[in-house]
Design a protein around this motif. Structure first.
Motif, PDB file in Angstrom:
ATOM      1  N   SER A 172     -41.886 -55.385 -48.516  1.00 16.50           N
ATOM      2  CA  SER A 172     -41.612 -56.763 -48.131  1.00 16.50           C
ATOM      3  C   SER A 172     -42.145 -56.967 -46.714  1.00 16.50           C
ATOM      4  O   SER A 172     -42.210 -56.037 -45.914  1.00 16.50           O
ATOM      5  CB  SER A 172     -40.117 -57.050 -48.203  1.00 16.50           C
ATOM      6  N   GLU A 173     -42.547 -58.191 -46.450  1.00 15.67           N
ATOM      7  CA  GLU A 173     -43.164 -58.510 -45.155  1.00 15.67           C
ATOM      8  C   GLU A 173     -42.242 -58.187 -43.978  1.00 15.67           C
ATOM      9  O   GLU A 173     -42.704 -57.819 -42.891  1.00 15.67           O
ATOM     10  CB  GLU A 173     -43.552 -59.991 -45.151  1.00 15.67           C
TER      11      GLU A 173
ATOM     12  N   GLU B  41     -45.309 -61.311 -48.792  1.00 10.61           N
ATOM     13  CA  GLU B  41     -44.483 -62.457 -48.445  1.00 10.61           C
ATOM     14  C   GLU B  41     -43.763 -62.961 -49.689  1.00 10.61           C
ATOM     15  O   GLU B  41     -42.615 -63.394 -49.631  1.00 10.61           O
ATOM     16  CB  GLU B  41     -45.359 -63.579 -47.863  1.00 10.61           C
ATOM     17  N   TYR B  42     -44.438 -62.918 -50.815  1.00  7.15           N
ATOM     18  CA  TYR B  42     -43.897 -63.454 -52.058  1.00  7.15           C
ATOM     19  C   TYR B  42     -43.564 -62.326 -53.020  1.00  7.15           C
ATOM     20  O   TYR B  42     -44.444 -61.548 -53.399  1.00  7.15           O
ATOM     21  CB  TYR B  42     -44.903 -64.409 -52.707  1.00  7.15           C
ATOM     22  N   TYR B  43     -42.310 -62.236 -53.426  1.00  9.74           N
ATOM     23  CA  TYR B  43     -41.853 -61.216 -54.365  1.00  9.74           C
ATOM     24  C   TYR B  43     -40.468 -61.592 -54.877  1.00  9.74           C
ATOM     25  O   TYR B  43     -39.802 -62.466 -54.319  1.00  9.74           O
ATOM     26  CB  TYR B  43     -41.829 -59.824 -53.714  1.00  9.74           C
ATOM     27  N   ASN B  44     -40.053 -60.934 -55.931  1.00 15.72           N
ATOM     28  CA  ASN B  44     -38.736 -61.153 -56.510  1.00 15.72           C
ATOM     29  C   ASN B  44     -38.167 -59.790 -56.883  1.00 15.72           C
ATOM     30  O   ASN B  44     -38.732 -59.078 -57.703  1.00 15.72           O
ATOM     31  CB  ASN B  44     -38.850 -62.044 -57.755  1.00 15.72           C
TER      32      ASN B  44
ATOM     33  N   LYS C  87     -34.233 -61.562 -52.357  1.00 16.44           N
ATOM     34  CA  LYS C  87     -35.308 -61.341 -51.388  1.00 16.44           C
ATOM     35  C   LYS C  87     -34.991 -60.099 -50.550  1.00 16.44           C
ATOM     36  O   LYS C  87     -35.353 -59.999 -49.384  1.00 16.44           O
ATOM     37  CB  LYS C  87     -35.490 -62.574 -50.491  1.00 16.44           C
TER      38      LYS C  87
END
Length: 114
Positions: free
Chosen positions: A9-10, A48-51, A56
């Motif tokens: 994750s970022e 930046e974008y994930y699930n 998050k």
């Protein structure tokens, strides 16, 4: 030869620098003496974008690709040592994992081989 690709994750690279994370994985892999000096490659991909289970939550996952020939015990030791170091660096990150995949010598090719 070995490639360690870190997906995370970022937020992870806000906690520690990419350079610190990459160096920790590099140094830990090198300390196992499974690889020739200078052959280890480490990259990081912050997302930046994930699930993650509809959350998050922060995560780190390493895809390790190594040449075939190491024992299950050697690969298990490699995995545990890297995860132990990352757990120490990121005690509050809920998901830290790794998987190791073997390259086949028979099908591997790089620029110097052609």
């Amino acid at each position: 030869m070995p490639h360690f690709v870190i997906d995370c994750s970022e937020n992870i690279i806000k906690i520690k620098s990419p350079k610190e994370i990459i160096q920790k994985v590099y140094d830990t892999a090198e300390s196992t003496e499974l690889f020739d000096k200078g052959d280890i490659k480490v990259r990081i991909n912050p997302f930046e974008y994930y699930n993650i289970g509809n959350t998050k939550d922060d995560f780190i996952h390493i895809f390790a690709n190594i040449m075939e020939g190491r024992t299950v015990s050697q690969k298990k030791n490699l995995s545990k040592r890297i995860i132990t170091e990352l757990k120490s660096m990121f005690p509050d990150v809920p998901i830290i994992s790794i998987n190791i995949r073997d390259f086949e010598k028979a099908t591997y090719c790089n620029k110097s081989m052609v």
